[in-house]
Write an enzyme that holds these catalytic residues in place. Structure first.
Site, PDB file in Angstrom:
ATOM      1  N   ARG A  37     -51.280  25.212  31.135  1.00 51.88           N
ATOM      2  CA  ARG A  37     -49.816  24.739  32.051  1.00 51.88           C
ATOM      3  C   ARG A  37     -48.390  25.672  32.164  1.00 51.88           C
ATOM      4  O   ARG A  37     -48.067  26.763  31.202  1.00 51.88           O
ATOM      5  CB  ARG A  37     -49.267  23.661  31.015  1.00 51.88           C
ATOM      6  N   ARG A  97     -46.868  22.857  37.664  1.00 50.96           N
ATOM      7  CA  ARG A  97     -46.553  21.565  37.647  1.00 50.96           C
ATOM      8  C   ARG A  97     -45.060  21.543  39.006  1.00 50.96           C
ATOM      9  O   ARG A  97     -44.086  21.876  37.853  1.00 50.96           O
ATOM     10  CB  ARG A  97     -46.133  20.687  36.372  1.00 50.96           C
ATOM     11  N   HIS A 141     -48.856  11.884  40.126  1.00 54.20           N
ATOM     12  CA  HIS A 141     -48.833  11.381  39.284  1.00 54.20           C
ATOM     13  C   HIS A 141     -47.256  10.260  39.327  1.00 54.20           C
ATOM     14  O   HIS A 141     -46.069  10.785  39.789  1.00 54.20           O
ATOM     15  CB  HIS A 141     -47.865  12.108  38.154  1.00 54.20           C
ATOM     16  N   LYS A 168     -57.031  13.583  41.463  1.00 54.70           N
ATOM     17  CA  LYS A 168     -56.086  13.250  39.878  1.00 54.70           C
ATOM     18  C   LYS A 168     -55.334  11.768  39.938  1.00 54.70           C
ATOM     19  O   LYS A 168     -54.450  12.879  40.906  1.00 54.70           O
ATOM     20  CB  LYS A 168     -55.834  14.732  38.628  1.00 54.70           C
TER      21      LYS A 168
END
Length: 235
Positions: free
Chosen positions: A30, A55, A123, A149
């Site tokens: 990350r 992200r 997401h 995803k």
């Protein structure tokens, strides 16, 4: 990569990689949460391949601005990096900033030239849509990346069922997907969706370092997935 199920140990500190080796197949680095991420990548000499994620803040991360693509472009040139995560909204040009699309697609093209797999991610931190909408999202994501995803938020058991059904339908349609529900009502999907085709799981090495709601510790998720697959003759 991702022909078979891959359990990724999520971390912002690559020095944690040795602790992940026993249970993980890869490390999700990350970058948006890390200190000096490019220096960490330059110094990395671990055994596990890396999935790099930087992200965007508009999708729940901590990276702001288009500069995150520069860091990812540097990352995909590293031998240890096997995959890169790119937000579907950027790849599809549905983000309000049109510059996101040009940067995202250029990164995807560069990744593919470097032999790095692309995870196109979505997401939803508020809800889980109906199964048909989930299947459409997965198809869109899988068409833009090597893996699509989708992580949504479960507020009731029916949300978990919707994700499992969508995973099965998307996989049956030939899409390579990674699916899970965030939140306690959907926590078990992280262990169950691999039975229906999900190709990537995410778990922190240390439960205290969870990067999403409802994540299992790494060793726990490994045991759950392997235990369920061991009793499923088609897994």
């Amino acid at each position: 990569m991702f022909e078979e199920y891959v359990l990724a140990a999520s971390t912002a500190d690559l020095s944690a990689e040795p602790a992940a080796r026993e249970h993980a197949d890869a490390v999700e680095f990350r970058m948006d949460l890390a200190s000096d991420p490019l220096d960490q990548l330059a110094d990395y000499d671990g055994e596990l391949p890396l999935l790099v994620t930087n992200r965007a803040s508009w999708e729940g991360g901590e990276a702001d601005g288009l500069g995150r693509y520069d860091a990812l472009s540097d990352a995909i040139g590293r031998d240890a990096v096997a995959a890169v995560d790119v937000e579907l909204a950027a790849l599809r040009g549905t983000h309000p900033d049109p510059a996101e699309a040009s940067h995202a697609t250029a990164l995807r093209d560069a990744a593919r030239e470097a032999g790095v797999a692309v995870v196109a991610s979505v997401h939803d931190f508020e809800s889980t849509p109906e199964p048909a909408a989930l299947v459409d999202l997965l198809a869109d994501a899988a068409s833009e990346g090597d893996v699509g995803k989708l992580a949504t938020t479960a507020t009731a058991p029916g949300d978990a069922l919707a994700m499992i059904e969508a995973t099965h339908e998307a996989t049956a349609a030939g899409h390579r997907v990674a699916t899970m529900c965030m939140g306690e009502p959907g926590r078990h999907t992280r262990a169950v969706t691999p039975l229906y085709g999900s190709k990537i799981g995410y778990a922190p090495v240390d439960a205290a370092d969870a990067t999403a709601p409802g994540q299992y510790p790494l060793a726990t998720l490994r045991d759950l997935v392997d235990g369920l697959r061991a009793v499923d003759p088609e897994a």
